[in-house]
Design an enzyme around this catalytic site. Structure first.
Site, mmCIF file in Angstrom:
data_model
loop_
_atom_site.group_PDB
_atom_site.id
_atom_site.type_symbol
_atom_site.label_atom_id
_atom_site.label_comp_id
_atom_site.label_asym_id
_atom_site.label_seq_id
_atom_site.Cartn_x
_atom_site.Cartn_y
_atom_site.Cartn_z
ATOM 1 N N ARG A 177 29.141 33.738 38.071
ATOM 2 C CA ARG A 177 30.249 33.309 38.930
ATOM 3 C C ARG A 177 29.977 33.681 40.377
ATOM 4 N NH1 ARG A 177 36.009 34.916 36.996
ATOM 5 N NH2 ARG A 177 36.564 33.379 38.594
ATOM 6 N N CYS A 247 37.291 40.707 42.715
ATOM 7 C CA CYS A 247 36.844 40.048 41.482
ATOM 8 C C CYS A 247 37.427 38.648 41.485
ATOM 9 C CB CYS A 247 37.269 40.856 40.262
ATOM 10 S SG CYS A 247 39.064 41.075 40.114
#
Length: 292
Positions: A177, A247
């Protein structure tokens, strides 16, 4: 800031001021309340991450905005918290969702908040008993805790962008990611320009415990975290932060903040994280990994 399963079991036998919070939550499920009712640490109260550890907001606020002090205080009183209590938080995900409660309560001025190292798996491995159902709903007396406004360093989008250029901004998501290889949740793939890939899963041993402090410190220093970020108390100023973390939506970033704290650093958290940044079209995006 960590407690082992046998230590918690002993505390629950000898002290009446220990509150245990079950913060089971996983992106995509299964629902935490069902897992809680099927088996939890005796006396633990279930905490709903979506409704109690996050506030409402628009996409541009991120998926898990910080709750207001008043909302968090009302929830904490429902959990039975009183001033001076020792609070232990756990989940069944190596602490990755429980760390959100750990960080929020510390941010709200609760001094004695501990993470169950190894999470519920460690409790089970120690052969300790589990309770079923939801007895806490009937037996927990409302608490009287008084929370503070935030006392830990927090980054907004501008501060996160700046820290990525002047200090170390760690991206706690999985490497794929970060690189932008895939993005299953948020509108754009990639990372904040200048951020450093530091998956929070790498802070754990194979059995889901945090690595020793010396190993964590070596890891973060190798990633470029400066010794100037050494913890020296609950700093209120974000301008002096030399390490920050984000995150997807501010949940596992709290887990990385815990690892940084164990290592002796004083991290700042970017609560909006990638879910906020990627919803702001004027914010640039980087892909790939310049360190690879």
């Amino acid at each position: 800031m960590l407690i082992e399963a046998d230590e918690l079991a002993a505390l629950l036998q000898t002290r009446s001021d220990v509150r245990v919070l079950d913060v089971r939550w996983k992106l995509g499920g299964p629902p935490g309340p069902g897992e809680y009712r099927a088996g939890h640490i005796p006396g633990a109260v279930y905490v709903d991450l979506e409704s109690e550890l996050a506030g409402p907001g628009e996409p541009a606020d991120g998926r898990h905005p910080l709750p207001t002090r008043g909302a968090l205080q009302a929830a904490a009183r429902r959990w039975g918290l009183r001033d001076g209590d020792t609070v232990v938080v756990y989940d069944d995900l190596a602490g990755m969702s429980a760390a959100r409660a750990w960080w929020l309560l510390r941010h709200a001025g609760v001094r004695d908040v501990l993470l169950l190292d190894g999470a519920l798996a460690a409790w089970r491995a120690a052969g300790l008993p589990l309770a079923t159902g939801d007895p806490a709903a009937e037996t927990v007396r409302p608490g009287t805790v008084t929370l503070s406004d935030g006392v830990l360093p927090v980054l907004d989008t501008d501060a996160a962008a700046a820290l990525a250029q002047t200090g170390a901004l760690l991206d706690a998501r999985a490497s794929a990611r970060y690189r932008g290889d895939s993005e299953p949740i948020d509108p754009r793939a990639g990372h904040i320009p200048g951020a450093i890939s530091a998956p929070t899963a790498d802070n754990l041993t194979l059995d889901g415990h945090f690595r020793p402090a010396v190993e964590l410190r070596a890891r973060f220093e190798a990633l470029g975290v400066s010794a100037d970020g050494t913890a020296g108390g609950m700093a209120r100023e974000t301008a002096t932060a030399t390490v920050g973390v984000y995150c997807g939506s501010g949940v596992t970033a709290a887990h990385e903040a815990a690892a940084l704290t164990i290592a002796g650093f004083a991290p700042a958290l970017y609560p909006g994280s990638w879910s906020q940044w990627s919803n702001l079209p004027d914010r640039p995006v980087e892909t790939g990994d310049p360190r690879a």
